[in-house]
Design a protein around this motif. Structure first.
Motif, PDB file in Angstrom:
ATOM      1  N   GLU A   1     -19.950  34.972  -2.352  1.00 27.24           N
ATOM      2  CA  GLU A   1     -19.686  33.593  -2.749  1.00 27.24           C
ATOM      3  C   GLU A   1     -20.738  33.081  -3.728  1.00 27.24           C
ATOM      4  OE1 GLU A   1     -19.567  31.490   0.923  1.00 27.24           O
ATOM      5  OE2 GLU A   1     -17.650  32.376   1.551  1.00 27.24           O
ATOM      6  N   GLY A   2     -21.959  33.577  -3.601  1.00 25.05           N
ATOM      7  CA  GLY A   2     -23.029  33.142  -4.483  1.00 25.05           C
ATOM      8  C   GLY A   2     -23.116  33.938  -5.772  1.00 25.05           C
ATOM      9  N   GLY A   3     -22.188  34.881  -5.964  1.00 26.56           N
ATOM     10  CA  GLY A   3     -22.243  35.716  -7.152  1.00 26.56           C
ATOM     11  C   GLY A   3     -20.868  36.151  -7.612  1.00 26.56           C
ATOM     12  N   SER A   4     -20.810  37.327  -8.217  1.00 26.83           N
ATOM     13  CA  SER A   4     -19.559  37.902  -8.703  1.00 26.83           C
ATOM     14  C   SER A   4     -19.290  39.201  -7.958  1.00 26.83           C
ATOM     15  CB  SER A   4     -19.639  38.174 -10.205  1.00 26.83           C
ATOM     16  OG  SER A   4     -19.749  36.972 -10.937  1.00 26.83           O
ATOM     17  N   TYR A   5     -18.021  39.550  -7.831  1.00 25.84           N
ATOM     18  CA  TYR A   5     -17.709  40.707  -6.995  1.00 25.84           C
ATOM     19  C   TYR A   5     -16.351  41.314  -7.343  1.00 25.84           C
ATOM     20  CZ  TYR A   5     -14.615  37.455  -4.594  1.00 25.84           C
ATOM     21  OH  TYR A   5     -13.612  36.552  -4.318  1.00 25.84           O
ATOM     22  N   SER A   6     -16.215  42.567  -6.970  1.00 25.97           N
ATOM     23  CA  SER A   6     -14.926  43.256  -6.998  1.00 25.97           C
ATOM     24  C   SER A   6     -14.844  44.143  -5.770  1.00 25.97           C
ATOM     25  CB  SER A   6     -14.776  44.114  -8.251  1.00 25.97           C
ATOM     26  OG  SER A   6     -13.600  44.912  -8.174  1.00 25.97           O
ATOM     27  N   LEU A   7     -13.683  44.198  -5.165  1.00 28.53           N
ATOM     28  CA  LEU A   7     -13.446  45.127  -4.061  1.00 28.53           C
ATOM     29  C   LEU A   7     -12.573  46.289  -4.522  1.00 28.53           C
ATOM     30  CD1 LEU A   7     -12.874  42.650  -1.082  1.00 28.53           C
ATOM     31  CD2 LEU A   7     -14.979  43.798  -1.802  1.00 28.53           C
ATOM     32  N   GLU A   8     -12.426  46.395  -5.850  1.00 30.89           N
ATOM     33  CA  GLU A   8     -11.624  47.484  -6.407  1.00 30.89           C
ATOM     34  C   GLU A   8     -12.402  48.271  -7.448  1.00 30.89           C
ATOM     35  OE1 GLU A   8      -7.868  45.948  -7.717  1.00 30.89           O
ATOM     36  OE2 GLU A   8      -7.244  45.385  -5.686  1.00 30.89           O
ATOM     37  N   ALA A   9     -13.732  48.244  -7.335  1.00 28.65           N
ATOM     38  CA  ALA A   9     -14.520  49.174  -8.146  1.00 28.65           C
ATOM     39  C   ALA A   9     -14.183  50.589  -7.689  1.00 28.65           C
ATOM     40  CB  ALA A   9     -16.009  48.897  -7.967  1.00 28.65           C
ATOM     41  N   ARG A  10     -14.317  51.550  -8.592  1.00 30.88           N
ATOM     42  CA  ARG A  10     -13.854  52.900  -8.278  1.00 30.88           C
ATOM     43  C   ARG A  10     -14.970  53.928  -8.334  1.00 30.88           C
ATOM     44  NH1 ARG A  10      -7.749  54.024  -9.773  1.00 30.88           N
ATOM     45  NH2 ARG A  10      -6.882  51.944  -9.416  1.00 30.88           N
ATOM     46  N   THR A  11     -14.873  54.875  -7.420  1.00 33.03           N
ATOM     47  CA  THR A  11     -15.759  56.026  -7.441  1.00 33.03           C
ATOM     48  C   THR A  11     -15.321  56.978  -8.554  1.00 33.03           C
ATOM     49  OG1 THR A  11     -14.426  57.487  -6.027  1.00 33.03           O
ATOM     50  CG2 THR A  11     -15.849  55.898  -4.917  1.00 33.03           C
ATOM     51  N   VAL A  12     -16.153  57.968  -8.833  1.00 31.78           N
ATOM     52  CA  VAL A  12     -15.675  59.139  -9.558  1.00 31.78           C
ATOM     53  C   VAL A  12     -15.149  60.117  -8.513  1.00 31.78           C
ATOM     54  CG1 VAL A  12     -17.280  58.826 -11.473  1.00 31.78           C
ATOM     55  CG2 VAL A  12     -17.967  60.248  -9.528  1.00 31.78           C
ATOM     56  N   LEU A  13     -14.488  61.160  -8.963  1.00 28.76           N
ATOM     57  CA  LEU A  13     -14.003  62.186  -8.046  1.00 28.76           C
ATOM     58  C   LEU A  13     -14.886  63.426  -8.125  1.00 28.76           C
ATOM     59  CD1 LEU A  13     -10.136  61.929  -8.562  1.00 28.76           C
ATOM     60  CD2 LEU A  13     -11.496  61.051  -6.652  1.00 28.76           C
ATOM     61  N   PRO A  14     -15.116  64.064  -6.977  1.00 32.61           N
ATOM     62  CA  PRO A  14     -14.626  63.718  -5.649  1.00 32.61           C
ATOM     63  C   PRO A  14     -15.322  62.477  -5.098  1.00 32.61           C
ATOM     64  CG  PRO A  14     -16.170  65.533  -5.476  1.00 32.61           C
ATOM     65  CD  PRO A  14     -15.967  65.294  -6.955  1.00 32.61           C
ATOM     66  N   SER A  15     -14.645  61.783  -4.199  1.00 37.27           N
ATOM     67  CA  SER A  15     -15.192  60.561  -3.613  1.00 37.27           C
ATOM     68  C   SER A  15     -16.193  60.926  -2.518  1.00 37.27           C
ATOM     69  CB  SER A  15     -14.057  59.690  -3.062  1.00 37.27           C
ATOM     70  OG  SER A  15     -13.231  60.439  -2.175  1.00 37.27           O
ATOM     71  N   SER A  16     -17.290  61.531  -2.946  1.00 38.32           N
ATOM     72  CA  SER A  16     -18.327  62.013  -2.047  1.00 38.32           C
ATOM     73  C   SER A  16     -19.689  61.525  -2.505  1.00 38.32           C
ATOM     74  CB  SER A  16     -18.304  63.545  -1.985  1.00 38.32           C
ATOM     75  OG  SER A  16     -17.105  64.002  -1.390  1.00 38.32           O
ATOM     76  N   SER A  17     -20.705  61.844  -1.709  1.00 33.22           N
ATOM     77  CA  SER A  17     -21.994  61.173  -1.842  1.00 33.22           C
ATOM     78  C   SER A  17     -22.786  61.512  -3.094  1.00 33.22           C
ATOM     79  CB  SER A  17     -22.833  61.441  -0.598  1.00 33.22           C
ATOM     80  OG  SER A  17     -22.247  60.826   0.532  1.00 33.22           O
ATOM     81  N   ALA A  18     -23.321  62.730  -3.200  1.00 32.95           N
ATOM     82  CA  ALA A  18     -24.265  63.028  -4.287  1.00 32.95           C
ATOM     83  C   ALA A  18     -23.657  62.774  -5.655  1.00 32.95           C
ATOM     84  CB  ALA A  18     -24.753  64.474  -4.183  1.00 32.95           C
ATOM     85  N   VAL A  19     -22.429  63.188  -5.848  1.00 36.92           N
ATOM     86  CA  VAL A  19     -21.793  63.028  -7.152  1.00 36.92           C
ATOM     87  C   VAL A  19     -21.686  61.553  -7.532  1.00 36.92           C
ATOM     88  CG1 VAL A  19     -19.504  63.197  -6.081  1.00 36.92           C
ATOM     89  CG2 VAL A  19     -19.732  63.548  -8.522  1.00 36.92           C
ATOM     90  N   ASN A  20     -21.466  60.693  -6.546  1.00 34.89           N
ATOM     91  CA  ASN A  20     -21.307  59.272  -6.849  1.00 34.89           C
ATOM     92  C   ASN A  20     -22.624  58.522  -6.925  1.00 34.89           C
ATOM     93  OD1 ASN A  20     -18.460  58.019  -7.157  1.00 34.89           O
ATOM     94  ND2 ASN A  20     -18.203  59.719  -5.716  1.00 34.89           N
ATOM     95  N   TRP A  21     -23.614  58.883  -6.099  1.00 34.37           N
ATOM     96  CA  TRP A  21     -24.931  58.253  -6.266  1.00 34.37           C
ATOM     97  C   TRP A  21     -25.516  58.633  -7.618  1.00 34.37           C
ATOM     98  CZ3 TRP A  21     -25.179  54.371  -3.386  1.00 34.37           C
ATOM     99  CH2 TRP A  21     -24.823  54.393  -2.040  1.00 34.37           C
ATOM    100  N   ALA A  22     -25.328  59.888  -8.018  1.00 34.40           N
ATOM    101  CA  ALA A  22     -25.801  60.310  -9.345  1.00 34.40           C
ATOM    102  C   ALA A  22     -25.118  59.509 -10.439  1.00 34.40           C
ATOM    103  CB  ALA A  22     -25.559  61.801  -9.541  1.00 34.40           C
ATOM    104  N   SER A  23     -23.809  59.357 -10.351  1.00 30.71           N
ATOM    105  CA  SER A  23     -23.064  58.621 -11.380  1.00 30.71           C
ATOM    106  C   SER A  23     -23.494  57.165 -11.447  1.00 30.71           C
ATOM    107  CB  SER A  23     -21.565  58.713 -11.097  1.00 30.71           C
ATOM    108  OG  SER A  23     -21.119  60.060 -11.155  1.00 30.71           O
TER     109      SER A  23
END
Length: 297
Positions: free
Chosen positions: A55-77
């Motif tokens: 409420e105090g900022g801006s947001y999206s609940l439809e931001a997207r991961t890269v594939l595969p939707s897994s940890s290291a690949v997405n934290w790196a991205s």
């Protein structure tokens, strides 16, 4: 006439840079990453502090991961402003790139927000605090002032609060392992998962309160996101429950109570931080700042 033309140019320049000057009030950026926090859970979740941040900022609940939707690949991205075929980390637990990265910095891996800060603003202090050891291979340790791999989330949170209260760190990345552990052991979209989200919410409050107690609220941007959601006891697939992640930003120069409708990819996070801090990004980055989240961009 000549003077009028010059004045007009100055007014245009001032107008175009209004948003930039507002964002420049932010001397500190904190990126909080909750592992396995899926957007699908938000309608049911009891998370008043998270929703207050939205409420105090801006947001999206439809931001997207890269594939595969897994940890290291997405934290790196997220930190590297590009996808896996550019930075090379392609799997859940990647410790070294499976694909040769497009470029490698003097710190040994593809450029991240940490090396951008270190190379362009050497006096700026940075911190990477994480509870999952898999983050370690993804960050340029020699470019970071504080690197802390805590044994527990509470230790990581305590260290992050210490760093905040010192008031000297330009950028901090805080990674916390939950609710991913509950998702794997008990299941996503379960009563236990939603109960864990209450604990997640309390951690958000502790960070926000630490910023306030340090007197840094008016000059700190807080960002929050995740690496993936989940289905059943897993993730890595292509369902929206797995690839939709929250993307939240709050602080000086940010629109309030604003839902972002533009497409956001997780690698836009690094690009947004770079823009806030006035950094040039390398040609190899594919992320772009989420301009719709700012009052002027």
């Amino acid at each position: 006439m000549k003077h009028l033309f010059i004045i007009s140019l100055l007014l245009v320049f001032a107008f175009q840079n209004k948003g930039l000057s507002q964002v420049k009030k932010a001397k500190h950026v904190i990126l909080i990453g909750f592992d396995g926090l899926g957007s699908y859970a938000f309608p049911k979740a009891e998370m008043p502090n998270l929703k207050k941040l939205m409420e105090g900022g801006s947001y999206s609940l439809e931001a997207r991961t890269v594939l595969p939707s897994s940890s290291a690949v997405n934290w790196a991205s997220m930190l590297m402003g590009a996808g896996p075929t550019a930075h090379g980390f392609t799997e859940w637990g990647s410790k070294t790139p499976e694909i040769p990265p497009y470029e490698v910095t003097k710190y040994g891996i593809f450029p991240s927000i940490f090396s951008l800060i270190r190379d362009q603003n050497p006096k700026a202090k940075t911190a990477a605090i994480f509870s999952w050891g898999g983050i370690g291979p993804l960050v340029e340790k020699d470019a970071i002032d504080v690197v802390y791999n805590g044994e527990t989330e509470d230790l990581c949170l305590d260290r992050a609060i210490e760093v905040i209260k010192e008031g000297e760190t330009t950028f901090m990345f805080l990674h916390l392992s939950e609710p991913d552990g509950v998702g794997h052991n008990i299941g996503h979209d379960t009563p236990e998962y939603y109960e864990e989200l209450k604990t997640v919410d309390s951690k958000i409050k502790q960070i926000v309160d630490a910023v306030a107690s340090a007197g840094l609220t008016e000059e700190t941007i807080i960002m929050l996101s995740s690496d993936h959601g989940g289905v059943g006891k897993g993730h890595g697939g292509k369902s929206l429950e797995e690839i939709y992640i929250p993307w939240i930003i709050s602080g000086p120069g940010v629109k309030t109570n604003h839902q972002i409708n533009d497409l956001i990819m997780t690698y836009d996070t690094g690009a947004t931080i770079a823009w806030i801090l006035g950094l040039d990004v390398p040609q190899s980055w594919r992320g772009k700042p989420v301009g719709d989240s700012f009052d002027s961009y």
